[in-house]
Design a protein around this motif. Sequence first.
Motif, mmCIF file in Angstrom:
data_model
loop_
_atom_site.group_PDB
_atom_site.id
_atom_site.type_symbol
_atom_site.label_atom_id
_atom_site.label_comp_id
_atom_site.label_asym_id
_atom_site.label_seq_id
_atom_site.Cartn_x
_atom_site.Cartn_y
_atom_site.Cartn_z
ATOM 1 N N ARG A 90 0.848 -1.207 0.000
ATOM 2 C CA ARG A 90 0.000 0.000 0.000
ATOM 3 C C ARG A 90 0.880 1.254 0.000
ATOM 4 O O ARG A 90 0.592 2.223 -0.691
ATOM 5 C CB ARG A 90 -0.967 -0.003 1.180
ATOM 6 C CG ARG A 90 -1.818 -1.276 1.262
ATOM 7 C CD ARG A 90 -3.048 -1.103 2.103
ATOM 8 N NE ARG A 90 -4.033 -0.295 1.444
ATOM 9 C CZ ARG A 90 -4.951 -0.751 0.584
ATOM 10 N NH1 ARG A 90 -5.039 -2.036 0.312
ATOM 11 N NH2 ARG A 90 -5.788 0.072 0.009
ATOM 12 N N ARG A 138 -10.794 1.513 -2.325
ATOM 13 C CA ARG A 138 -11.287 1.167 -0.985
ATOM 14 C C ARG A 138 -10.890 2.200 0.064
ATOM 15 O O ARG A 138 -11.525 2.323 1.092
ATOM 16 C CB ARG A 138 -10.720 -0.202 -0.537
ATOM 17 C CG ARG A 138 -11.003 -1.356 -1.470
ATOM 18 C CD ARG A 138 -12.487 -1.690 -1.480
ATOM 19 N NE ARG A 138 -12.762 -2.946 -2.175
ATOM 20 C CZ ARG A 138 -12.728 -3.122 -3.488
ATOM 21 N NH1 ARG A 138 -12.438 -2.112 -4.282
ATOM 22 N NH2 ARG A 138 -12.997 -4.307 -4.027
ATOM 23 N N ASP A 139 -9.786 2.922 -0.220
ATOM 24 C CA ASP A 139 -9.236 3.833 0.800
ATOM 25 C C ASP A 139 -8.921 5.203 0.215
ATOM 26 O O ASP A 139 -8.054 5.907 0.704
ATOM 27 C CB ASP A 139 -7.950 3.233 1.383
ATOM 28 C CG ASP A 139 -6.856 3.070 0.332
ATOM 29 O OD1 ASP A 139 -7.174 3.097 -0.878
ATOM 30 O OD2 ASP A 139 -5.686 2.944 0.712
ATOM 31 N N ARG A 195 -14.115 -12.102 0.348
ATOM 32 C CA ARG A 195 -13.247 -10.992 -0.055
ATOM 33 C C ARG A 195 -13.633 -9.717 0.705
ATOM 34 O O ARG A 195 -12.787 -8.959 1.145
ATOM 35 C CB ARG A 195 -13.345 -10.783 -1.572
ATOM 36 C CG ARG A 195 -12.068 -10.300 -2.191
ATOM 37 C CD ARG A 195 -11.910 -10.788 -3.605
ATOM 38 N NE ARG A 195 -12.954 -10.300 -4.485
ATOM 39 C CZ ARG A 195 -12.861 -9.174 -5.194
ATOM 40 N NH1 ARG A 195 -11.801 -8.401 -5.106
ATOM 41 N NH2 ARG A 195 -13.826 -8.835 -6.006
HETATM 42 O O1 DC Z 1 -11.927 -3.120 -6.855
HETATM 43 P P1 DC Z 1 -11.222 -4.384 -7.205
HETATM 44 O O2 DC Z 1 -12.082 -5.609 -7.002
HETATM 45 O O3 DC Z 1 -10.614 -4.362 -8.570
HETATM 46 O O4 DC Z 1 -10.007 -4.490 -6.167
HETATM 47 C C1 DC Z 1 -9.113 -5.582 -6.181
HETATM 48 C C2 DC Z 1 -8.587 -5.833 -4.768
HETATM 49 O O5 DC Z 1 -7.764 -4.750 -4.344
HETATM 50 C C3 DC Z 1 -9.671 -6.009 -3.700
HETATM 51 O O6 DC Z 1 -9.330 -7.086 -2.843
HETATM 52 C C4 DC Z 1 -9.629 -4.715 -2.931
HETATM 53 C C5 DC Z 1 -8.236 -4.207 -3.128
HETATM 54 N N1 DC Z 1 -8.179 -2.740 -3.240
HETATM 55 C C6 DC Z 1 -7.691 -2.049 -2.164
HETATM 56 O O7 DC Z 1 -7.373 -2.635 -1.141
HETATM 57 N N2 DC Z 1 -7.577 -0.689 -2.236
HETATM 58 C C7 DC Z 1 -7.944 -0.037 -3.330
HETATM 59 N N3 DC Z 1 -7.826 1.295 -3.364
HETATM 60 C C8 DC Z 1 -8.477 -0.730 -4.447
HETATM 61 C C9 DC Z 1 -8.581 -2.112 -4.366
#
Ligand code: DC
Length: 212
Positions: free
Chosen positions: A95, A116-117, A166
């Motif tokens: 990250r 997500r963040d 997930r």
């Molecule tokens: O949105 P997605 O399904 O393509 O994301 C793939 C993986 O990456 C999912 O397990 C969440 C993670 N992810 C994350 O932790 N932070 C992000 N900004 C985007 C995705």
Amino acid sequence: MSMKPIVAIDGPAAAGKGTLARRLAATLHLPYLDTGLLYRAVGRRVLETGGDPSDAVSAESAARALEPADLDRNDLRGPQADAAAASVASITGVRAALLDFQRDFAVRDGAVLDGRDIGTVIFPNAPAKLFVTASLAERARRRWLELRAKGMEADIATVEADMRQRDAKDAARAAAPLKAAADACLLDTSEMDAEAAFQAALAFIRTRIDLI
Ligand code: DC
């Protein structure tokens, strides 16, 4: 307004973030970044070298080596890529390595980013934040329809079980767990079509950013 127009869109898988973010970016004339692709590409790089995506050392070095062209790979979707992405995304060093990539992307012209963040970690000062969600059953139904449209046979119960797992992994991880920013607009799309979600999001963004 002096602040770059950054629109942060977070939420769980298959809630409609990508469709919404892409359309908002086109309407607002802003660059768009699907940040999930970064984690997917890192996961793929690790798998390609025979490594284990949950191994911090391999995953971190893959994240450091990431190049923009990796996001154009055509093997970033599907169950194996999903699992590898979820594993690398729970590693703090991964990250951290991807933080600058995301910030640099928006530095010049602003951007719409989905992930997500984005509103909690990447751009905590973003003027417009949306947390897009939908019920697990509805998200599983949408993902199942997508898979079928691509000609992939899938069992809806399995799709829902994978998604539940997930979701739990994304929400429970110590590094940047999935959660809505305190100042995010919550958009539950369970009963909305794409058009209604777009109109609701745009109306909210107009209250936060001066749009011409
Ligand atoms: O949105 P997605 O399904 O393509 O994301 C793939 C993986 O990456 C999912 O397990 C969440 C993670 N992810 C994350 O932790 N932070 C992000 N900004 C985007 C995705």
